[in-house]
Each structure stands twice: as structure tokens, then as C-alpha cells.
Design a protein around this motif. Structure first.
Motif, mmCIF file in Angstrom:
data_model
loop_
_atom_site.group_PDB
_atom_site.id
_atom_site.type_symbol
_atom_site.label_atom_id
_atom_site.label_comp_id
_atom_site.label_asym_id
_atom_site.label_seq_id
_atom_site.Cartn_x
_atom_site.Cartn_y
_atom_site.Cartn_z
ATOM 1 N N TYR A 131 -5.772 -3.516 3.755
ATOM 2 C CA TYR A 131 -5.276 -2.656 2.666
ATOM 3 C C TYR A 131 -5.997 -1.320 2.673
ATOM 4 N N SER A 146 -4.537 2.394 3.396
ATOM 5 C CA SER A 146 -4.687 3.338 2.281
ATOM 6 C C SER A 146 -5.346 4.630 2.743
ATOM 7 N N ASN A 157 -7.263 4.503 -8.526
ATOM 8 C CA ASN A 157 -7.568 3.908 -7.219
ATOM 9 C C ASN A 157 -8.504 2.717 -7.357
ATOM 10 N N THR A 160 1.122 4.027 -3.004
ATOM 11 C CA THR A 160 0.871 5.436 -2.677
ATOM 12 C C THR A 160 1.994 6.328 -3.179
ATOM 13 N N THR A 211 0.833 -1.208 0.000
ATOM 14 C CA THR A 211 0.000 0.000 0.000
ATOM 15 C C THR A 211 0.865 1.254 0.000
#
Length: 295
Positions: free
Chosen positions: A238, A242, A82, A20, A16
Motif C-alpha cells: 500500500y 501510495s 493520510n 488518491t 490506493t
């Protein structure tokens, strides 16, 4: 990542964070676009109110705003990315044996048939979890379909799929049963962190939540409740990470693209453009008069 750190939970967290970091340029662009678009909100509201009964004129005025830099679809690309990542994660947590360890579909299907013969019920979502359980239990009809290397891989994964005592391959149920209570932690955290992340994101963009925006803010977490209770806990973990990372990132980017400063900048640009347009019209008018008089 699993080869570096053989722990399912920490692998999801590292994945994650990595995703990002990769998305930072897109997120910066989205933050900038949303801050810029917030400057147009009062103008849009005025147009909608003024031409409420004249949809054609309303559309015409909104098109003029687009000529001045208003983009209603600004910031959509990061949302699309996303969603693509999210559905990719769902596919992986559905089938970790295939997607992470590349165990062939033939062996997985054969293990499924062996479990059916034993009277073990499962779905496509819970199949891998059940296979892991049977391998750890040493059920010969299931273990016989895998090679020695595959059995070693499944056994090792089975011993490293817990995260603080929570089996990340299990699917949470709408139940308060003792064995299900730990599984509810991550879905609840996922919804709470999404509310917080969305609220902070909207404030950071400088946009006022009205009508459909407010509805979306409350409907999206409900949609993710459905996801969290139909896929293994790994997805909820996750999503929690996130949301937390997104919240921190939004606060940092707010310092870079302050919505109030962006509003003033856009207003100044619009005012300057309108002055230039007026000058152009005035200049053209004088020129026409000169041609008629012959001067």
C-alpha cells in the motif's frame, strides 16, 4: 473491491488509487498552500535573524506576517487524512478475516484457542495468517469453528493472498533467511519511494529544507521502517503504491501551482498591501493636521 477482483495485491493497488483520487482536492489545496508559504520563508528568516535576542518582538513580527497571509499550519489537513487512512489500512491488514470478510470475532477467537491447544504460537498481528494456514492445511480443530461459507471464503482468500509470489499476510522479519528474503522487497521499496516522494514534494513546494525539515525528511522513512516490519507485507505494498502515485501527482500539480510563480504573486500582493497601508497612514496624518489648524 475483492468481490470484483479476488486478488489481495491488486485490491490494495486499486484501493490506493481510489483513495488518491478522492484526496485530489485536498492535495491540490496543500500544494497551493505550500507554494504560497514558500514565498514567506526569506521574510521569516530575516525576522528570526534580526530579532534573535528579542523573542517577543520576533513573535510580534511573525504575527504581522500572518495578517499578510502567512499560515504556519497550511497544508496540515491532507497530512492528517493520510495518517487516518494509514492507520485504517494497518487495522485491515492486521485482521483481514474480520475487516474484509466480516467473520465474527467469536469464531476468530475460537480458532485462536484451537491453535493454542495445538501448540501454535501467534500474536494478534499474525493470528489471521496462522488461521488461514491451518484452514488450508485442513486442521479439523480449527476448521470446525467456522461455517461452510466461512471456510469457503477463507480458503479462497488463502489462494489469492500472494502477489508475485509474496504472501501479503506475512510480517517481514529482520532476517536474511531464504524464506524471508522475498518479504523484504516491499519494505525496502517503501522506504526508497518515500525518500524520493518527500524530496520531490519539497522541491515542488519551493521550500528550502533546513534544520528540522531535513531531520523530518530522514526520520519519517525510519518510522515507516518500523511500521513495515511490525505489520503484514500488505501495508508495505500500500505504501509503495501510495508513494509512487504521490510522486506522479506532485509533478502534475507542480505544473498547476508553480512555486516560483506563486512566490512572485505573493510578493506582489504583500507589496500592494503595504503601499495601501502607507497611504492610509499618510491620509490619516494629513487629516489630523487639518483639524488642528482649522483649515
Amino acid at each position: 473491491i475483492y468481490k470484483l477482483i479476488p486478488n489481495y495485491g491488486w485490491d490494495i493497488i486499486l484501493f490506493t488509487l481510489l483513495i488518491t483520487i478522492i484526496k485530489i482536492p485536498l492535495q491540490l489545496n496543500q500544494q497551493k498552500s505550500m507554494a504560497k508559504m514558500s514565498a514567506f520563508q526569506p521574510m521569516i528568516a530575516d525576522i528570526q535573524k534580526k530579532y534573535r535576542d528579542k523573542p517577543d518582538k520576533q513573535q510580534e513580527e511573525l504575527m504581522k506576517l500572518q495578517e499578510q497571509g502567512y499560515k504556519p499550519t497550511a497544508g496540515c489537513m491532507p497530512m492528517l487524512v493520510n495518517f487516518l487512512v494509514m492507520f485504517g489500512v494497518i487495522e485491515v491488514v492486521y485482521r483481514p478475516l474480520q475487516r474484509i470478510f466480516h467473520i465474527g470475532a467469536d469464531a476468530i477467537n475460537a480458532a485462536g484457542s484451537a491453535m493454542e491447544a495445538l501448540g501454535i504460537s501467534f500474536t494478534q498481528v499474525t493470528r489471521d495468517t496462522n488461521i488461514i494456514e491451518q484452514v488450508l492445511a485442513g486442521e479439523s480443530s480449527v476448521t470446525s469453528v467456522f461455517t461452510a461459507d466461512q471456510l469457503s471464503t477463507i480458503t479462497e482468500f488463502g489462494n489469492h493472498m500472494d502477489f508475485f509470489g509474496i504472501d501479503l499476510t506475512r510480517v517481514p522479519q529482520y532476517s536474511l533467511a531464504a524464506d524471508n528474503l522475498p518479504l523484504l522487497i516491499f519494505p525496502i521499496l517503501a522506504v526508497v519511494t518515500m525518500f524520493i516522494s518527500t524530496h520531490i514534494s519539497m522541491k515542488a513546494s519551493g521550500q528550502e529544507m533546513q534544520g528540522s525539515m531535513k531531520l523530518t525528511m530522514y526520520m519519517m522513512p525510519l518510522m515507516y521502517v518500523f511500521f513495515c516490519f511490525t505489520v503484514p507485507c500488505a501495508f508495505s505494498l500500500y505504501y509503495v503504491i501510495s508513494n509512487i502515485v504521490m510522486t506522479v501527482q506532485t509533478q502534475i500539480m507542480r505544473k498547476i501551482y508553480d512555486p516560483e510563480k506563486m512566490k512572485e504573486q505573493v510578493k506582489a500582493e504583500i507589496a500592494s498591501r503595504r503601499k495601501e497601508e502607507k497611504r492610509g497612514v499618510k491620509s490619516t496624518t494629513i487629516k489630523v493636521k487639518d483639524e488642528k489648524t482649522g483649515e
